[in-house]
Design an enzyme around this catalytic site. Sequence first.
Site, PDB file in Angstrom:
ATOM      1  N   ARG A 233       0.860  -1.184   0.000  1.00  0.00           N
ATOM      2  CA  ARG A 233       0.000   0.000   0.000  1.00  0.00           C
ATOM      3  C   ARG A 233       0.897   1.235   0.000  1.00  0.00           C
ATOM      4  O   ARG A 233       1.899   1.287   0.718  1.00  0.00           O
ATOM      5  CB  ARG A 233      -0.915   0.033   1.230  1.00  0.00           C
ATOM      6  CG  ARG A 233      -2.105  -0.909   1.165  1.00  0.00           C
ATOM      7  CD  ARG A 233      -3.122  -0.526   0.092  1.00  0.00           C
ATOM      8  NE  ARG A 233      -4.264  -1.434   0.055  1.00  0.00           N
ATOM      9  CZ  ARG A 233      -4.352  -2.512  -0.734  1.00  0.00           C
ATOM     10  NH1 ARG A 233      -3.371  -2.817  -1.555  1.00  0.00           N
ATOM     11  NH2 ARG A 233      -5.437  -3.260  -0.708  1.00  0.00           N
ATOM     12  N   ASP A 257       4.204  -0.662  -7.056  1.00  0.00           N
ATOM     13  CA  ASP A 257       2.938  -1.001  -7.701  1.00  0.00           C
ATOM     14  C   ASP A 257       1.801  -0.224  -7.048  1.00  0.00           C
ATOM     15  O   ASP A 257       0.648  -0.353  -7.446  1.00  0.00           O
ATOM     16  CB  ASP A 257       2.685  -2.514  -7.580  1.00  0.00           C
ATOM     17  CG  ASP A 257       1.487  -2.978  -8.409  1.00  0.00           C
ATOM     18  OD1 ASP A 257       1.395  -2.574  -9.589  1.00  0.00           O
ATOM     19  OD2 ASP A 257       0.632  -3.717  -7.873  1.00  0.00           O
ATOM     20  N   GLU A 262      -2.668   7.270  -5.135  1.00  0.00           N
ATOM     21  CA  GLU A 262      -3.002   6.566  -6.374  1.00  0.00           C
ATOM     22  C   GLU A 262      -4.472   6.674  -6.766  1.00  0.00           C
ATOM     23  O   GLU A 262      -4.816   6.492  -7.932  1.00  0.00           O
ATOM     24  CB  GLU A 262      -2.600   5.093  -6.292  1.00  0.00           C
ATOM     25  CG  GLU A 262      -3.434   4.263  -5.321  1.00  0.00           C
ATOM     26  CD  GLU A 262      -3.051   2.785  -5.347  1.00  0.00           C
ATOM     27  OE1 GLU A 262      -1.865   2.475  -5.178  1.00  0.00           O
ATOM     28  OE2 GLU A 262      -3.956   1.950  -5.542  1.00  0.00           O
TER      29      GLU A 262
HETATM   30  P1  NAI Z   1      -1.672 -11.163   5.215  1.00  0.00           P
HETATM   31  O1  NAI Z   1      -2.684 -10.640   6.183  1.00  0.00           O
HETATM   32  O2  NAI Z   1      -1.683 -12.612   4.849  1.00  0.00           O
HETATM   33  O3  NAI Z   1      -0.190 -10.851   5.795  1.00  0.00           O
HETATM   34  C1  NAI Z   1       0.203  -9.624   6.299  1.00  0.00           C
HETATM   35  C2  NAI Z   1       1.360  -9.885   7.270  1.00  0.00           C
HETATM   36  O4  NAI Z   1       1.894  -8.628   7.681  1.00  0.00           O
HETATM   37  C3  NAI Z   1       0.945 -10.627   8.543  1.00  0.00           C
HETATM   38  O5  NAI Z   1       1.798 -11.736   8.757  1.00  0.00           O
HETATM   39  C4  NAI Z   1       1.110  -9.579   9.646  1.00  0.00           C
HETATM   40  O6  NAI Z   1       1.503 -10.149  10.892  1.00  0.00           O
HETATM   41  C5  NAI Z   1       2.210  -8.712   9.056  1.00  0.00           C
HETATM   42  N1  NAI Z   1       2.269  -7.350   9.591  1.00  0.00           N
HETATM   43  C6  NAI Z   1       1.260  -6.548  10.008  1.00  0.00           C
HETATM   44  N2  NAI Z   1       1.748  -5.345  10.371  1.00  0.00           N
HETATM   45  C7  NAI Z   1       3.089  -5.407  10.191  1.00  0.00           C
HETATM   46  C8  NAI Z   1       4.146  -4.475  10.392  1.00  0.00           C
HETATM   47  N3  NAI Z   1       3.914  -3.227  10.836  1.00  0.00           N
HETATM   48  N4  NAI Z   1       5.393  -4.868  10.081  1.00  0.00           N
HETATM   49  C9  NAI Z   1       5.648  -6.109   9.615  1.00  0.00           C
HETATM   50  N5  NAI Z   1       4.684  -7.035   9.407  1.00  0.00           N
HETATM   51  C10 NAI Z   1       3.431  -6.678   9.693  1.00  0.00           C
HETATM   52  O7  NAI Z   1      -1.764 -10.239   3.941  1.00  0.00           O
HETATM   53  P2  NAI Z   1      -1.358 -10.595   2.437  1.00  0.00           P
HETATM   54  O8  NAI Z   1      -2.463 -11.311   1.759  1.00  0.00           O
HETATM   55  O9  NAI Z   1      -0.001 -11.198   2.416  1.00  0.00           O
HETATM   56  O10 NAI Z   1      -1.323  -9.119   1.789  1.00  0.00           O
HETATM   57  C11 NAI Z   1      -0.381  -8.167   2.248  1.00  0.00           C
HETATM   58  C12 NAI Z   1      -0.753  -6.812   1.666  1.00  0.00           C
HETATM   59  O11 NAI Z   1      -0.542  -6.824   0.262  1.00  0.00           O
HETATM   60  C13 NAI Z   1      -2.235  -6.420   1.813  1.00  0.00           C
HETATM   61  O12 NAI Z   1      -2.505  -5.856   3.072  1.00  0.00           O
HETATM   62  C14 NAI Z   1      -2.414  -5.425   0.701  1.00  0.00           C
HETATM   63  O13 NAI Z   1      -2.125  -4.142   1.219  1.00  0.00           O
HETATM   64  C15 NAI Z   1      -1.343  -5.802  -0.327  1.00  0.00           C
HETATM   65  N6  NAI Z   1      -1.911  -6.305  -1.569  1.00  0.00           N
HETATM   66  C16 NAI Z   1      -1.528  -5.711  -2.756  1.00  0.00           C
HETATM   67  C17 NAI Z   1      -2.035  -6.151  -3.968  1.00  0.00           C
HETATM   68  C18 NAI Z   1      -1.611  -5.564  -5.279  1.00  0.00           C
HETATM   69  O14 NAI Z   1      -2.289  -5.786  -6.297  1.00  0.00           O
HETATM   70  N7  NAI Z   1      -0.507  -4.841  -5.347  1.00  0.00           N
HETATM   71  C19 NAI Z   1      -3.041  -7.225  -4.003  1.00  0.00           C
HETATM   72  C20 NAI Z   1      -3.316  -7.831  -2.719  1.00  0.00           C
HETATM   73  C21 NAI Z   1      -2.782  -7.357  -1.543  1.00  0.00           C
END
Ligand code: NAI
Length: 330
Positions: A233, A257, A262
Amino acid sequence: MKVAVFSAKQYDRASFDKVNAGRHQLDYFEPHLDSATAPLAHGHDAVCVFVNDRLDSAVLDALASDGVRLVALRCAGFNNVDLAAARRLGITVARVPAYSPHAVAEHTVALILALNRKLHRAYNRVREGNFALEGLLGFDLNGRTAGIVGTGKIGAVAARILHGFGCTVLAFDPYPAESCRALGVRYVALDELLGASDIITLHCPLTPENHHLINADALEKMKQGAMLINTSRGGLLDTRAVIAALKSGKLGHLGLDVYEEESELFFEDLSGTILRDDIFTRLLTFPNVIITGHQGFFTREALDNIARTTMENITQFEATGSSPNAVGVS
Ligand code: NAI
């Protein structure tokens, strides 16, 4: 249910109509959802929204008074929804927790490879008959250190791919993943990760606590010439500080990305207009920056999974009044 689908593109219609097969009434609206467009949801039970729709307290108030009871996000992140306001108004918010972590992780690695081997520059050079190699020097990924911030679904896949390239993988996450540890990923404090990594890639959600996680201080702690990738994000980066680090050479490569502002730019064809965002246009001037317009998720498999889970969330809500993928106030 009657569902108002906002920010709807042709590819959304195609994937949703295929999965829905007439079960729910889906009314597609091209504009983003915000306070000006919220009245379009009048007469609908649910809204289906994407990353740049704004569901703040005022918009949710308007939706609730128009009878909307469900916000069906067709994405994983929910930083654009005021969850406390939704709860106060009795609106359920459901998301698609995982549709293809591979799509985003693979796009992340595409950015790393393209930046490192300067494919964006090489492509243009060869088309113009310029076969000189000066300025295209890259480095072996094998033996380099990659730091992953957030090893959830996407970060864990990115860790596996980078491990496969022969990288030493470090990670920072308050909730370490066993699958990553088993791979040999070493969990360290954020400062250690920043200082030791040649490549840093962000895969944590955006929350009020980690807004501008990568600010001037964090950039200062990085290795000289480090590569930074953000497919998570935009708000995780202080873009002004990142520009300063690119200008000084502290940051050697930047792959994005996502971008803080955005919602004014991405997903639209603005090629015939003047871009007014001076920060974004400054980023475009660097030869060592590649920006894609939030396309990490954009694979056939992911679109199909998004449509299936979203429709399932709507169907479940209609049947039971709740959804297994509901998100609450943290
Ligand atoms: P997820 O919920 O499976 O994993 C997120 C991880 O981040 C968790 O293990 C959590 O403990 C950790 N976390 C939370 N706060 C943190 C911090 N301050 N420092 C370090 N780690 C922290 O989420 P997932 O599915 O892996 O997605 C991650 C992010 O990717 C989403 O929140 C979204 O913002 C982004 N995303 C981007 C897309 C794109 O098209 N570019 C598409 C889908 C998701």
